[in-house]
Design a protein around this motif. Structure first.
Motif, PDB file in Angstrom:
ATOM      1  N   LEU A   1       0.824  -1.209   0.000  1.00 44.89           N
ATOM      2  CA  LEU A   1       0.000   0.000   0.000  1.00 44.89           C
ATOM      3  C   LEU A   1       0.861   1.262   0.000  1.00 44.89           C
ATOM      4  N   VAL A   2       1.875   1.282   0.865  1.00 47.40           N
ATOM      5  CA  VAL A   2       2.767   2.447   0.926  1.00 47.40           C
ATOM      6  C   VAL A   2       3.516   2.615  -0.390  1.00 47.40           C
ATOM      7  N   ALA A   3       4.015   1.506  -0.926  1.00 49.27           N
ATOM      8  CA  ALA A   3       4.734   1.567  -2.201  1.00 49.27           C
ATOM      9  C   ALA A   3       3.811   2.053  -3.316  1.00 49.27           C
ATOM     10  N   PHE A   4       2.548   1.619  -3.294  1.00 54.66           N
ATOM     11  CA  PHE A   4       1.576   2.053  -4.298  1.00 54.66           C
ATOM     12  C   PHE A   4       1.408   3.569  -4.266  1.00 54.66           C
ATOM     13  N   VAL A   5       1.256   4.122  -3.067  1.00 46.59           N
ATOM     14  CA  VAL A   5       1.063   5.579  -2.924  1.00 46.59           C
ATOM     15  C   VAL A   5       2.282   6.336  -3.443  1.00 46.59           C
TER      16      VAL A   5
ATOM     17  N   GLY B   1      -0.970  -3.513  -6.087  1.00 44.86           N
ATOM     18  CA  GLY B   1      -2.381  -3.756  -5.809  1.00 44.86           C
ATOM     19  C   GLY B   1      -2.678  -5.231  -5.635  1.00 44.86           C
ATOM     20  N   ALA B   2      -2.058  -6.071  -6.474  1.00 44.73           N
ATOM     21  CA  ALA B   2      -2.296  -7.511  -6.392  1.00 44.73           C
ATOM     22  C   ALA B   2      -1.767  -8.099  -5.090  1.00 44.73           C
ATOM     23  N   LEU B   3      -0.644  -7.554  -4.585  1.00 42.83           N
ATOM     24  CA  LEU B   3      -0.046  -8.092  -3.353  1.00 42.83           C
ATOM     25  C   LEU B   3      -0.909  -7.848  -2.110  1.00 42.83           C
ATOM     26  N   THR B   4      -1.880  -6.939  -2.201  1.00 41.40           N
ATOM     27  CA  THR B   4      -2.743  -6.676  -1.039  1.00 41.40           C
ATOM     28  C   THR B   4      -3.947  -7.612  -0.984  1.00 41.40           C
ATOM     29  N   ILE B   5      -4.189  -8.375  -2.047  1.00 42.55           N
ATOM     30  CA  ILE B   5      -5.399  -9.212  -2.106  1.00 42.55           C
ATOM     31  C   ILE B   5      -5.490 -10.207  -0.950  1.00 42.55           C
ATOM     32  N   PRO B   6      -4.392 -10.924  -0.614  1.00 42.17           N
ATOM     33  CA  PRO B   6      -4.522 -11.898   0.488  1.00 42.17           C
ATOM     34  C   PRO B   6      -4.916 -11.256   1.811  1.00 42.17           C
ATOM     35  N   SER B   7      -4.609  -9.996   2.012  1.00 43.40           N
ATOM     36  CA  SER B   7      -4.891  -9.376   3.309  1.00 43.40           C
ATOM     37  C   SER B   7      -6.156  -8.511   3.309  1.00 43.40           C
TER      38      SER B   7
ATOM     39  N   GLY C   1      -8.681  -8.708   0.584  1.00 42.96           N
ATOM     40  CA  GLY C   1      -9.747  -9.324  -0.183  1.00 42.96           C
ATOM     41  C   GLY C   1     -10.320  -8.406  -1.250  1.00 42.96           C
ATOM     42  N   GLY C   2     -11.648  -8.308  -1.262  1.00 45.26           N
ATOM     43  CA  GLY C   2     -12.320  -7.515  -2.292  1.00 45.26           C
ATOM     44  C   GLY C   2     -11.999  -6.039  -2.243  1.00 45.26           C
ATOM     45  N   ASN C   3     -11.515  -5.545  -1.132  1.00 43.89           N
ATOM     46  CA  ASN C   3     -11.162  -4.125  -1.039  1.00 43.89           C
ATOM     47  C   ASN C   3      -9.972  -3.759  -1.922  1.00 43.89           C
ATOM     48  N   ALA C   4      -9.271  -4.770  -2.438  1.00 36.26           N
ATOM     49  CA  ALA C   4      -8.175  -4.494  -3.374  1.00 36.26           C
ATOM     50  C   ALA C   4      -8.691  -3.857  -4.661  1.00 36.26           C
ATOM     51  N   LEU C   5     -10.008  -3.993  -4.911  1.00 38.48           N
ATOM     52  CA  LEU C   5     -10.596  -3.342  -6.079  1.00 38.48           C
ATOM     53  C   LEU C   5     -10.465  -1.821  -6.004  1.00 38.48           C
ATOM     54  N   SER C   6     -10.249  -1.278  -4.803  1.00 37.01           N
ATOM     55  CA  SER C   6     -10.101   0.171  -4.640  1.00 37.01           C
ATOM     56  C   SER C   6      -8.879   0.720  -5.363  1.00 37.01           C
ATOM     57  N   PHE C   7      -7.921  -0.160  -5.688  1.00 39.06           N
ATOM     58  CA  PHE C   7      -6.728   0.298  -6.397  1.00 39.06           C
ATOM     59  C   PHE C   7      -6.990   0.507  -7.892  1.00 39.06           C
ATOM     60  N   ILE C   8      -8.032  -0.134  -8.411  1.00 42.43           N
ATOM     61  CA  ILE C   8      -8.277  -0.085  -9.857  1.00 42.43           C
ATOM     62  C   ILE C   8      -8.523   1.337 -10.369  1.00 42.43           C
ATOM     63  N   PRO C   9      -9.327   2.177  -9.686  1.00 42.14           N
ATOM     64  CA  PRO C   9      -9.506   3.547 -10.201  1.00 42.14           C
ATOM     65  C   PRO C   9      -8.188   4.318 -10.323  1.00 42.14           C
ATOM     66  N   PHE C  10      -7.267   4.103  -9.403  1.00 40.34           N
ATOM     67  CA  PHE C  10      -5.978   4.786  -9.459  1.00 40.34           C
ATOM     68  C   PHE C  10      -5.154   4.291 -10.652  1.00 40.34           C
TER      69      PHE C  10
END
Length: 366
Positions: A53-57, A94-100, A102-111
């Motif tokens: 998440l931090v790396a994504f930002v 974004g993909a690396l956050t899926i195991p922790s 779940g579906g909230n990883a979809l929040s990365f798609i708009p970015f």
């Protein structure tokens, strides 16, 4: 005006402040943050999720700033490889956050969609838009309790529409501005060709006639022949000077460059030039016209005004040159007619008026 200020003034508001939009949108990452805080996953996956998440930002904001600065490219210029690497890194994070989360990883798609729209190419925009909607829709309807994630699909679709419309408007606006600049440059070249033709054509015609007269007088009246030769020398000097002035005007088409050129020319005659306002307040077409007006106004000051100070005021749709010289006589020579013609051609109104008790004000308003 310093070089640094001039460089910043030439950058569009999109280049200077577009990254702010990227930072504001980060508020929507609150959902994966909450999911990470309450995640039932193993601690290893939670730590991986926070790191991703931090790396994504960091990558997202740095990529936007890099693209807006012009060094990374994107949208209006071919993106550099680093933009593509950043895009891939965002997907991986974004993909690396899926195991922790779940579906909230979809929040990365708009970015990821926004990064592709503004930082990459148009094909990348359309592909990412389609993939983002497809992945979000498929994931939502395949997940248990999918109804709670419908809002994410709505956001993805809405953002896809917004990105498509806004990037299209930016591209069309830039293309229109480029076309206006090209048309203005073409008109300026035609004006230069006309000026050079009139100046050189007239001078060469007179030189030819005087040379013919010298040939007839060289034996019968040497003194008059010498006088005619002196006139020929003066005419050629004047023609050369006029051509150099015209070419200098072409080379200094941008208003910032012309301001510096005129400042040096006036300084050589102990005249101080003061600039009020930002050259970026004028459009490229207006700046080109203002450059020509400024050059001719400076010539008039040096030749006729006997001024000590010249003030240039620049505002949106308005350009003014004021001196504290002996004032305008009321007659309109070639210089004034040329300025009026160039102002009219660019769709502006041209005014020459007294500046207070003494001096002259040349004003162009679009």
């Amino acid at each position: 005006m310093t070089d640094g200020t001039t460089h910043r003034s030439r950058r569009s508001p999109w280049e200077r402040y577009g990254w702010v939009m990227a930072v504001i949108w980060l508020v929507f990452l609150v959902y994966p943050v909450i999911a990470l805080v309450n995640s039932p996953a193993d601690s290893g996956w939670v730590i991986t999720g926070w790191t991703a998440l931090v790396a994504f930002v960091v990558i997202y904001v740095a990529g936007f700033i890099n693209g807006m600065s012009g060094s990374g490219g994107g949208l209006m210029t071919p993106p550099k490889p680093i933009q593509w690497w950043a895009f891939g890194a965002l997907i991986v994070c974004g993909a690396l956050t899926i195991p922790s989360v779940g579906g909230n990883a979809l929040s990365f798609i708009p970015f990821i969609m926004s990064f592709a729209s503004y930082g990459l190419t148009r094909p990348a925009h359309w592909i990412t838009l389609a993939a983002g909607i497809a992945i979000t829709g498929a994931t939502i309807f395949l997940m248990p309790g999918w109804i709670s994630y419908v809002a994410i699909l709505a956001v993805v679709v809405m953002l896809g529409v917004v990105n498509t419309v806004s990037t299209t408007l930016i591209i069309r606006s830039t293309e229109a501005e480029t076309l206006d600049r090209e048309l203005a440059t073409s008109e300026a070249r035609e004006g230069v060709a006309r000026d050079v033709h009139d100046l050189v054509g007239h001078s060469l015609t007179v030189v030819k006639l005087k040379a013919q007269l010298v040939r007839k007088l060289i034996d019968s009246d040497p003194e008059r022949a010498k006088a005619e030769l002196a006139d020929i020398e003066a005419l050629t000097t004047e023609a050369i000077s006029g051509v150099r002035t015209t070419v200098a005007g072409v080379r200094s088409a941008e208003l910032c460059d012309q301001l510096n050129t005129c400042r040096e020319a006036l300084k050589s005659d102990d005249v101080r030039l003061r600039v009020e306002g930002d050259p970026a307040a004028l459009s490229p077409v207006q700046s080109l016209t203002a450059s020509w007006i400024l050059r001719e106004a400076t010539t008039n000051v040096l030749r006729h005004a006997r001024a000590k100070n010249v003030t240039v005021r620049i505002a949106p749709g308005k350009f003014t040159v004021t001196d504290d010289g002996r004032g305008h006589s009321g007659s309109e020579g070639n210089g004034m007619r040329g300025m009026r013609e160039r102002a009219t051609t660019s769709g502006a109104t041209f005014l020459v008026a007294p500046a207070g008790d003494r001096g002259t004000r040349v004003e162009v308003t679009w």
